[in-house]
Design a protein around this motif. Structure first.
Motif, PDB file in Angstrom:
ATOM      1  N   UNK A  51       0.853  -1.465   0.030  1.00 44.62           N
ATOM      2  CA  UNK A  51       0.132   0.043  -0.008  1.00 44.62           C
ATOM      3  C   UNK A  51       0.897   1.095  -0.086  1.00 44.62           C
ATOM      4  N   UNK A  52       1.934   1.336   0.857  1.00 46.90           N
ATOM      5  CA  UNK A  52       2.772   2.580   0.742  1.00 46.90           C
ATOM      6  C   UNK A  52       3.320   2.711  -0.586  1.00 46.90           C
ATOM      7  N   UNK A  53       3.832   1.803  -1.115  1.00 46.56           N
ATOM      8  CA  UNK A  53       4.741   1.762  -2.562  1.00 46.56           C
ATOM      9  C   UNK A  53       3.392   2.547  -3.682  1.00 46.56           C
ATOM     10  N   UNK A  54       2.354   1.965  -3.412  1.00 43.89           N
ATOM     11  CA  UNK A  54       1.235   2.336  -4.273  1.00 43.89           C
ATOM     12  C   UNK A  54       0.750   3.858  -4.071  1.00 43.89           C
ATOM     13  N   UNK A  55       0.746   4.098  -2.756  1.00 47.82           N
ATOM     14  CA  UNK A  55       0.708   5.696  -2.785  1.00 47.82           C
ATOM     15  C   UNK A  55       1.669   6.670  -3.182  1.00 47.82           C
ATOM     16  N   UNK A  56       3.070   6.033  -3.197  1.00 42.46           N
ATOM     17  CA  UNK A  56       4.083   6.632  -3.637  1.00 42.46           C
ATOM     18  C   UNK A  56       3.800   6.918  -5.127  1.00 42.46           C
TER      19      UNK A  56
END
Length: 567
Positions: A338-343
């Motif tokens: 999820x964090x990589x997706x947001x970035x």
């Protein structure tokens, strides 16, 4: 000499070289200090240096200026050093010492090149970027990476040779090796222009970018995406600002890479094509040559380094965890990462020039400069390119990597250091868009500009809405280009298909000719051996004792033959 040595030691480039040495000899536990701390300290050093020429030394009757600090070089040096710190943080989990050393040498060479005050110093650092960066490709340690690295190195060395020869011709014509405005008035200027054009990815000279970047390591691709091409943009801004030829070249660059990006399956290769597209905006701005346009090129270089680096970081994280970045094999990763997706979404929005993100405050400067110069056709071309650019890196990359049909991957989130680097870069992409005055204050030329006018914001939102609607309609109608496994070739067809085929044809012809010759010799060999035996054997004519008169006759014949040939 002591003054020159003291000024040279103060170079931020030298600090990065020293950090590379420390990485090579110190325990891995200390690598974070050298990879992140030294570039940060070098950035502080750069802003502490006064403007002017430093590290000047006389050599062979010429002044070499190894450290020039002005508005243009300070801005490029600053974003390079900041990027070196961010990529160093991103690569902290990499255990390969070679990649860390190569990245610092590469960054140091790029910083040294933008601070060079003469063409000889520029050439030395120019070649330094080529030699150090290829190890980021070879570090992947596959046969394919080795072959690609050789091709990459050949092209980079050709660029350096053109720069060297152009410098020699330019010096003979003008008596100067100063790296200032060069122009296209001489053969030397044309060769230097071509040298810069290779590294800037001019049309037909561009495909080393898409060939090499996706084949580097996870860490290496991020580093490669930052320095070489933007160094070339700096060199064009320094040496060829206002050159009209750059405007059509840049306009073509903004369009044609996106055509290949639409059909490309490898998402790192997609980003490499989109990188080429964004370079076109900067090339157009440099060709315009007004203070506003040059500020736009500089601002967009900063914004581009941040958001494109962020997108490459996210795809590197996907490759690190999943083992592939093929769009046809990805999907549903937002559940696991999820964090990589947001970035990635932040990078995509910045790349698409969404208001309040970095590219909006830089790309609009270039469009504004075109408007002020009444270049309506080029303005429309760049507008179309901006719309396509919103579809490809802005929608295609995050959609197919994270939100497309779930492929069942359940992997860990990216390592903490990668997340920290991506988070810091994403924050900068937003900060530049929200507070553009901080970036504008660093721009090299005096030119007032306000990106957040009502017309700019409305026009950009309309463009983005149209791009999003076009993607939805095309995808729903199954007209959006499918992600097909395979390798898409464009101009690299010449050296990846045509040249090997030509070499193979020559090899086969040589083998066939050799076989024919050997057949002739083998068929007539016994006959020739009999003739030689009869002529030169014990009983042969040439073995007999010849009289003096016969020998004299042969001497006369040979002498007459020699005189005929001579006269």
């Amino acid at each position: 000499m002591s003054d020159w040595l003291g000024q040279a030691i103060a170079s931020p480039a030298l600090a990065l070289f020293f950090a590379a040495l420390l990485v090579a000899v110190t325990p891995r536990l200390l690598h974070g200090l050298w990879l992140v701390g030294v570039p940060a300290a070098a950035l502080a050093l750069l802003f502490a240096l006064p403007e002017g020429m430093h590290g000047t030394v006389s050599m062979f009757g010429h002044e070499l200026s190894t450290l020039r600090v002005d508005g243009l070089s300070r801005l490029w040096g600053a974003i390079f050093l900041l990027s070196a710190a961010l990529t160093g943080l991103y690569g902290l989990n990499v255990k390969d010492r070679l990649q860390h050393v190569a990245s610092l040498l590469y960054a140091g060479s790029a910083v040294g090149a933008v601070l060079a005050g003469d063409l000889v110093t520029l050439f030395l650092f120019w070649e330094g970027t080529a030699i150090s960066s290829v190890f980021l490709i070879w570090a992947r340690r596959t046969v394919r990476a080795h072959i690609v690295g050789v091709r990459y190195l050949i092209i980079q060395v050709i660029s350096g040779l053109l720069l060297m020869v152009g410098t020699i011709i330019h010096q003979r014509a003008t008596g100067s090796i100063a790296f200032n405005t060069l122009g296209l008035d001489s053969a030397g200027g044309w060769l230097i222009f071509l040298s810069f054009g290779i590294k800037a990815g001019f049309p037909l000279l561009h495909n080393w970018i898409q060939d090499a970047y996706p084949e580097a390591t996870v860490y290496g691709t991020v580093v490669l995406s930052i320095f070489t091409t933007k160094l070339a943009i700096y060199a064009l801004a320094r040496g060829f600002a206002g050159t009209d030829l750059l405007i059509p070249i840049g306009a073509v660059m903004t369009i044609f890479p996106l055509i290949f990006a639409l059909i490309e399956n490898d998402l790192r290769r997609v980003l490499a094509y989109c990188l080429n597209n964004q370079l076109g905006f900067m090339v157009v701005a440099i060709g315009i040559g007004t203070p506003l346009a040059l500020n736009g090129a500089a601002a967009h270089a900063v914004a581009h380094i941040l958001y494109k680096g962020l997108l490459f970081m996210t795809m590197g994280a996907v490759l690190y965890r999943v083992g592939t970045v093929k769009a046809s094999q990805l999907g549903g990763l937002y559940r696991s990462m999820p964090a990589t997706t947001v970035f990635c979404i932040v990078g995509a929005m910045a790349s698409s020039a969404v208001p309040l993100f970095s590219a909006f405050v830089s790309k609009s400067m270039i469009q504004g400069a075109l408007g002020y110069e009444h270049m309506a056709v080029v303005w429309v071309v760049l507008l179309v390119a901006a719309g396509l650019g919103a579809i490809v890196p802005g929608i295609k990359v995050p959609f197919f990597a994270f939100f497309h049909r779930d492929r069942g991957y359940r992997v860990k989130e990216a390592p903490f250091n990668m997340q920290l680097a991506m988070g810091a870069t994403a924050l900068l992409c937003i900060a530049v868009g929200v507070f553009p005055g901080a970036l504008y204050a660093l721009l090299p030329y005096e030119a007032t500009y306000n990106a957040y006018t009502l017309s700019h914001v409305i026009n950009q939102l309309q463009l983005l809405a149209f791009a999003a609607l076009a993607f939805v309609l095309l995808y729903a109608a199954r007209l959006f280009p499918a992600n097909v496994r395979g390798l898409n070739l464009d101009t690299d067809w010449a050296y990846r298909r045509a040249l090997p085929a030509l070499v193979e044809r020559f090899r086969q012809s040589s083998v066939s000719l050799r076989a024919r010759v050997m057949h002739v010799f083998s068929r007539n060999g016994s006959r020739a051996a009999d003739w030689l035996a009869s002529a030169f054997g014990l009983g042969g004519a040439m073995a007999r004792t010849w009289t003096t008169g016969v020998m004299l006759l042969w001497v006369i014949v040979l002498l007459a033959l020699y005189l005929v040939i001579y006269y």
